[in-house]
Design a protein around this motif. Structure first.
Motif, PDB file in Angstrom:
ATOM      1  N   TYR A  13       0.828  -1.217   0.000  1.00 38.78           N
ATOM      2  CA  TYR A  13       0.000   0.000   0.000  1.00 38.78           C
ATOM      3  C   TYR A  13       0.858   1.261   0.000  1.00 38.78           C
ATOM      4  N   LYS A  14       2.049   1.183   0.559  1.00 44.73           N
ATOM      5  CA  LYS A  14       2.933   2.351   0.634  1.00 44.73           C
ATOM      6  C   LYS A  14       3.375   2.834  -0.748  1.00 44.73           C
ATOM      7  N   LEU A  15       3.291   1.968  -1.738  1.00 48.71           N
ATOM      8  CA  LEU A  15       3.730   2.342  -3.080  1.00 48.71           C
ATOM      9  C   LEU A  15       2.785   3.340  -3.739  1.00 48.71           C
ATOM     10  N   PHE A  16       1.494   3.391  -3.265  1.00 44.37           N
ATOM     11  CA  PHE A  16       0.563   4.303  -3.931  1.00 44.37           C
ATOM     12  C   PHE A  16      -0.473   4.935  -3.010  1.00 44.37           C
ATOM     13  N   ASN A  17      -0.234   4.920  -1.711  1.00 46.50           N
ATOM     14  CA  ASN A  17      -1.192   5.595  -0.823  1.00 46.50           C
ATOM     15  C   ASN A  17      -1.096   7.112  -0.933  1.00 46.50           C
ATOM     16  N   HIS A  18      -0.118   7.633  -1.666  1.00 42.75           N
ATOM     17  CA  HIS A  18      -0.019   9.076  -1.892  1.00 42.75           C
ATOM     18  C   HIS A  18      -0.790   9.511  -3.148  1.00 42.75           C
ATOM     19  N   GLY A  19      -1.512   8.589  -3.770  1.00 45.64           N
ATOM     20  CA  GLY A  19      -2.436   8.927  -4.841  1.00 45.64           C
ATOM     21  C   GLY A  19      -1.886   9.181  -6.226  1.00 45.64           C
ATOM     22  N   PRO A  20      -0.808   8.516  -6.650  1.00 43.04           N
ATOM     23  CA  PRO A  20      -0.281   8.798  -7.991  1.00 43.04           C
ATOM     24  C   PRO A  20      -1.158   8.213  -9.095  1.00 43.04           C
TER      25      PRO A  20
END
Length: 191
Positions: A13-20
């Protein structure tokens, strides 16, 4: 795939929890496709799950339905134009990988190819689809990788080079690059 590291599935989840912005790849038999996707999100840790929205009328959805799997990757700014371009052409009409000279590498657990110049990659197996009228697909993450230069000690340390950062789509062709990291004191106590 050049310069990547495997990520524990529970941390995917850390790979895209910033919404890219995301790119979804699919394959079934000798057919393959690629599309940009703005609506993706992590759902769970163990087993790791993701939700993606893929219109039921698209070629990508046809291939995902047939294969039961898909690749989910998060492009760097340096391929922002490609990310938008693959959304403007149907894979039913042309092989987008050839047309746009997309550099790929083989996934380890799915048939769909993964693409270079991304900050992260997830290999996913479909576990649930929304009702027939819905475009929602839930997938279980079966393999996860991140750019070794930018994902260190279990979190992002984005490059000073903005061409290597993830991108965020707003609307009308307008994108933003992932910005500056900062920390603040929290008034919340876990006690």
């Amino acid at each position: 795939m050049s310069n990547h590291i495997s990520i524990p599935l529970k941390d995917s989840y850390k790979l895209f929890n910033h919404g890219p912005v995301s790119i979804i790849t699919s394959a079934h038999g000798d057919k393959r496709n690629i599309m940009a996707a703005a609506w993706t999100m992590p759902l769970d840790f163990s087993p790791a799950k993701v939700a993606v929205v893929i219109d039921k009328n698209t070629y990508t959805r046809e291939l995902v339905n047939a294969s039961g799997e898909f690749g989910l990757q998060f492009p760097m700014r340096k391929i922002a134009k490609l990310t938008l371009d693959v959304g403007d052409v149907s894979g039913r009409d042309t092989d987008k990988f050839s047309r746009f000279d997309i550099k790929t590498f083989s996934a380890s657990k799915i048939a769909a190819p993964l693409i270079e110049d991304c900050i992260g990659w997830l290999e996913c197996k479909v576990i649930k689809q929304g009702a027939e009228e819905m475009d929602l697909i839930v997938g279980e993450v079966v393999a996860a990788y991140a750019d070794a230069e930018q994902f260190l000690n279990g979190r992002w340390h984005f490059s000073d080079d903005p061409q290597k950062r993830s991108i965020h789509y707003m609307a009308g062709g307008e994108l933003y690059v992932t910005g500056e990291m900062f920390k603040t004191e929290s008034g919340y106590s876990a006690e």
